[in-house]
Design an enzyme around this catalytic site. Structure first.
Site: not given
Ligand code: 13P
Length: 287
Positions: A84-85, A105, A135, A178, A208-209, A229
């Site tokens: 991730d990223h 990313d 991204e 977050g 940012g789910g 995510n």
């Molecule tokens: P949240 O921490 O907001 O759920 O986002 C997770 C995310 O996008 C991981 O790449």
């Protein structure tokens, strides 16, 4: 066996649902997510940030742990292990370590540099059957020390990156890692629709789910989002359940400080959170 995220995401895009990426931080989280996916017959993506990678003792340790669990728990649903990223170097290390999917990313680089680096990683990953997420437009908030300003991506830049042969594309549309602030403007669906139009079949990723209202999630899926995510929501659920257990004094009962008992409420809380998200994203029964 770990699989690339390509097939599961292409199916999700065609079937108008989304596959959840749930970030892992330790053995309990990984086991909770894998068992829930299996119980719900849902494909799943395990996300690993570079910080979580260091915490869990490096990428090869994680590959060993996840492969071992898939085997020991009899997991038969498709599972992708995804960086991730990732930085450019991090993505290369994960490819070597046996991850089945990586995110590069490059959103903080000028677009030309983002393109050049993404292109190189795509060439390496394609040869090995590993999926690549790119991204455009930084995601807001802070994640593992990586800070973004919540940009809205330029649809033409998205098209340029999508054309490099990436498997999936994360585009900033006002989403934030977050918790969302009270005055959050919401997702920019006009831009999402333009990106979707220009990128065609490309599965789009919503970061940012955590905390995005259900109607917005559903609208985003209807406009081409096929991977969502989630990280913070699992962290909050885990922390709350653990705190309640300790405050009730239960950690001092019975055998004393048995870590297996201490972490059990958090494990159950992650399972419940993942189930709720998989139901919302529509991936249940889609394995
Ligand atoms: P949240 O921490 O907001 O759920 O986002 C997770 C995310 O996008 C991981 O790449």
């Amino acid at each position: 066996m770990l699989v690339s995220a390509k097939d599961m995401l292409n199916k999700a895009k065609a079937g108008k649902y989304a596959v959840g990426q749930f970030n892992i931080n330790n053995l309990e989280w990984t086991k909770a997510i894998l068992l829930t996916a299996q119980e719900l017959n849902s494909p799943v993506i395990l996300g690993v940030s570079e910080g979580a990678g260091k915490y869990m003792c490096g990428y090869t340790t994680i590959v060993g742990m996840v492969n071992g669990m898939i085997n020991e728990l009899g997991i038969t649903v498709p599972v992708a292990l995804h960086l991730d990223h990732g930085s450019y170097e991090g993505a290369k290390k994960c490819i070597e370590a046996g991850f089945s999917s990586v995110m590069f990313d490059g959103s903080h680089y000028p677009i030309d540099e983002n393109i050049a680096k993404t292109k190189e990683l795509v060439a390496t990953a394609n040869e090995l059957g590993i999926s690549v997420e790119a991204e455009v437009g930084a995601i807001g908030g802070e994640e593992d020390g990586v800070v973004g300003n919540g940009e809205v991506a330029d649809p033409n830049e998205c098209k340029m990156i999508a054309d490099l042969g990436v498997t999936m594309l994360a585009a900033g549309i006002g989403n934030i890692h977050g918790k969302y602030p009270a005055n959050w403007a919401g997702l920019n669906f006009d831009v999402l629709a333009q990106i979707s139009e220009l990128t065609g079949d490309m599965p789009l990723v919503l970061h940012g789910g955590t905390g995005i209202p259900a109607e917005m999630i559903q609208k985003a899926i209807s406009l081409g989002v096929s991977k969502i995510n989630v990280n913070t929501e699992c962290q909050l659920a885990f922390a709350e359940a653990t705190r309640a257990y300790i405050e009730a004094g239960k950690d001092q009962q019975g055998k004393g400080f048995d870590p297996r008992k201490l972490l059990a409420p958090g494990f159950d809380a992650i399972k419940a959170t993942v189930k709720e998200k998989m139901e919302l994203f529509g991936s249940v029964g889609k394995a």
